[in-house]
Design an enzyme around this catalytic site. Structure first.
Site, short mmCIF file in Angstrom:
data_model
loop_
_atom_site.label_atom_id
_atom_site.label_comp_id
_atom_site.label_asym_id
_atom_site.label_seq_id
_atom_site.Cartn_x
_atom_site.Cartn_y
_atom_site.Cartn_z
N ASP A 57 -77.02 -32.16 93.77
CA ASP A 57 -78.20 -31.58 94.41
C ASP A 57 -79.28 -32.60 94.74
O ASP A 57 -80.34 -32.24 95.23
CB ASP A 57 -78.80 -30.48 93.53
CG ASP A 57 -79.56 -31.05 92.33
OD1 ASP A 57 -79.24 -32.18 91.91
OD2 ASP A 57 -80.48 -30.37 91.83
N ASP B 293 -72.19 -33.74 89.53
CA ASP B 293 -73.40 -34.43 89.10
C ASP B 293 -73.95 -33.73 87.86
O ASP B 293 -73.74 -32.53 87.68
CB ASP B 293 -74.42 -34.40 90.24
CG ASP B 293 -75.77 -34.93 89.81
OD1 ASP B 293 -75.83 -36.05 89.30
OD2 ASP B 293 -76.77 -34.20 89.98
N ASP C 92 -77.07 -38.23 95.20
CA ASP C 92 -75.70 -37.74 95.36
C ASP C 92 -75.22 -37.84 96.80
O ASP C 92 -74.04 -37.60 97.06
CB ASP C 92 -75.62 -36.27 94.91
CG ASP C 92 -76.01 -36.07 93.47
OD1 ASP C 92 -75.66 -36.92 92.65
OD2 ASP C 92 -76.70 -35.08 93.18
#
Length: 635
Positions: free
Chosen positions: A525, A336, A529
């Protein structure tokens, strides 16, 4: 207990609050094996002092306590057609008792039960954070009904209703803006670190925070069936699928257990028909003990516990033994962007000015206005010029910008879509190509400066990408941010495969595509996600301050934000897997050597048990090497 011992797995329902973790001394799963060990140790002491009967009683107590942790589950699974190491350990213990070796049976039961209990304790992590997803949706929403504002329960929202979303409020369900302009904090939903400007006709997601002007939003999804509930369903589905995968030890046990049982039965039956039944039944029991994968059953959990424990000391929390076993074969990692590759702290990275205006003046003018705003861009600009005096007569136009009076001049700060960049237009376009969000500064209606703000790449990222490449691990960036920003940051990081403007479900789809070419890990995080973390072979939650939902969905959690933990964790897992493979090979070689020796009577039970105990010591010592970590400094 874990599947390896044949016990039932505890039922977990996503969305329920995790039970409060009990201390180890109140955990039956730990204390029963401990008491088994105490009884076994007491028996050894009593035997050494010559108290044979009390020693035998102590061994029986240790045997029954240890066996109680895996035998019932092994028997239950036997009736469902599932064979595991626990069943062989049970049969071996029974065979040893029949042959009069109660002490050896007690040792076997204790060692196996304590290894499994330690593994379970190391892997037992609370997983109740998924409910945090649904907490993003407010309990109530304000809707327009017959010209009046009416408050209703968010779960009762229906498609087509018109919601009134005031500044500071969260949007209760997905919808389309009908009236009003504002900026939305969508970081929890899309991973976009910079607020998104919205106007009539723009789609908005449940859970986004309205940071500026009032909006009227037409609901396009029911209150109980929106983007956030979809995320929850995706996580539940992926976790359920992942839970069906067999443990490594059980995969080995599946053909081994029935094979050993059949062999022992053939030895007893054929031998009895051709010779002394007592001799061949005894020999069949010795074959059972010889073929029992004691070293395998003990060494694999022990290695996993040692490796998981040592990983936690350098900031990597691995949630299960199965995860650790899979961690070592990862060949691709999806990362990410926001909060993982970047700091998630927008900062001023460039200032452009016209002739006669200095950068310090431009920043001071912008900061004098922006200190009146709660916009994240405002915070970044204010931090860049902390001593700027407050402007007077400040007014803010939602979705556009802010203006006020500074030293008698009228200063305006806002989006390039609202304010003309003048002669700075081409340079502003260049900043935007570099992934920056730009605000224009006007003084007395003339453009005098442009300020570029960007969520900067973490300094260690290029080094991490190079290290992963050297380890043979490919890297893909997945982000909900715009493609221009994503490409700019990926170029700095050295990442070639970039997939941007993804919704949470798009990230999960991308993980499935990458997984078609081999095992893939996902590191992130944010709540956005969660589906990708759950869908990946290994999901890694970044940072102790990451969202509960990300940690819930992940298999591995990093307690810090330094990405250098990633290649270090891969290296540690691969080393641990090599040790596990060494122990498995050694354990199977021992079985292969003992079987013919037991079958033809070369070794009796005492000799077989002695070899097994020596092998257990060897594989345990080898397994403990997994606890060693390389001395590396993570700044």
């Amino acid at each position: 207990m874990s599947a390896a011992c044949g016990c039932d797995e505890p039922e977990t329902r996503v969305g329920e609050e995790a039970e409060e973790e009990r201390p180890w001394w109140r955990d039956r799963g730990i204390m029963v094996p401990v008491f088994s060990g105490v009884a076994f140790g007491t028996g050894l002491v009593l035997e050494w002092t010559g108290a044979e009967i009390p020693a035998l009683v102590a061994f029986w107590i240790g045997l029954l306590l240890g066996a109680s942790t895996f035998t019932p589950g092994a028997v239950r699974k036997l009736f469902t057609g599932k064979l595991g190491i626990g069943l062989l350990m049970t049969i071996s213990a029974v065979g040893a008792v029949i042959l009069g070796y109660v002490e050896e049976a007690a040792a076997l039961a204790f060692l196996y039960s304590i290894a499994e209990a330690l593994e379970d304790k190391a892997m037992d992590r609370a997983r109740g954070g998924l409910r945090a997803l649904l907490k993003l949706v407010p309990e109530t929403a304000t809707i327009r009904r017959d010209g009046a504002s009416v408050e209703v329960a968010a779960k009762d929202l229906a498609v087509g209703q018109l919601m009134l979303v005031r500044p500071g409020e969260r949007i209760a369900t997905d919808g389309i803006v009908r009236t009003g302009r504002s900026s939305l904090d969508t970081s929890a939903i899309t991973g976009e670190s910079i607020p998104v400007e919205v106007e009539p006709g723009d789609a908005v997601s449940a859970g986004a925070i309205n940071t500026a002007g009032a909006l009227e939003v037409e609901a396009t999804a029911a209150g109980t069936d929106n983007s956030l509930t979809t995320i929850v369903e995706l996580v539940e589905q992926a976790q359920a699928e992942k839970g069906d995968r067999a443990r490594l030890a059980d995969r080995i046990a599946r053909p081994l257990v029935p094979g050993v049982l059949i062999l022992a039965a053939l030895v007893a039956i054929i031998g009895s028909l051709l010779g002394d039944p007592e001799l061949w039944i005894t020999r069949a029991l010795v074959v059972l003990v010889a073929a029992s994968p004691c070293a395998l059953a003990i060494s694999v959990p022990l290695t996993v516990v040692a490796a998981i424990g040592s990983a936690s000391r350098f900031g990597v929390i691995i949630k299960s033994g199965e995860v650790f076993e899979r961690f070592g074969v990862i060949r691709h990692v999806a990362v990410d962007k926001t909060g993982t590759l970047t700091r998630n702290e927008p900062a001023v990275t460039a200032v452009l000015t016209t002739e006669g205006v200095t950068e310090a003046q431009a920043l001071a003018w912008a900061a004098s206005l922006e200190q009146h705003s709660t916009h994240p861009l405002a915070a970044a600009i204010t931090a860049a010029a902390p001593g700027a005096p407050a402007a007077l007569d400040v007014t803010e136009q939602a979705g556009h910008g802010i203006e006020g009076s500074i030293d008698g001049a009228r200063v305006t700060v806002g989006s390039p879509r609202w304010l003309d960049a003048g002669t700075l237009k081409d340079q502003v376009a260049g900043l935007e190509e570099q992934g920056m969000t730009v605000v224009i500064v006007h003084r007395d209606d003339a453009p005098v400066a442009a300020v570029g703000v960007r969520d900067e790449l973490r300094p260690e990222v290029p080094e991490v990408v190079r290290t992963l490449a050297a380890q043979g691990v490919g890297v893909t960036m997945l982000t909900g941010d715009n493609a221009r920003t994503a490409r700019a940051l990926a170029a700095q990081a050295g990442i070639e495969d970039v997939r941007a403007e993804l919704r949470p479900e798009d990230k999960a789809t991308a993980i499935s595509e990458l997984g078609g070419h081999g095992s893939v890990a996902m590191i992130g995080d944010g709540i956005n996600d969660a589906p990708a973390l759950a869908a990946a072979d290994i999901g890694i939650a970044m940072g102790a301050t990451g969202s509960d939902a990300a940690i819930e969905s992940a298999d591995v959690a990093f307690t810090g934000h330094d990405l250098r933990l990633l290649p270090r964790a891969f290296d540690h897992a691969r080393r641990g897997r090599r040790i596990i493979n060494q122990n498995i090979i050694l354990s199977l070689l021992i079985i292969a050597a003992l079987l013919p020796l037991a079958l033809f009577g070369v070794l009796g039970l005492a000799a077989v048990v002695l070899v097994h105990e020596i092998a257990e010591v060897v594989v345990i010592l080898n397994g403990l090497r997994a606890a060693r970590t390389r001395k590396e400094r993570i700044a």
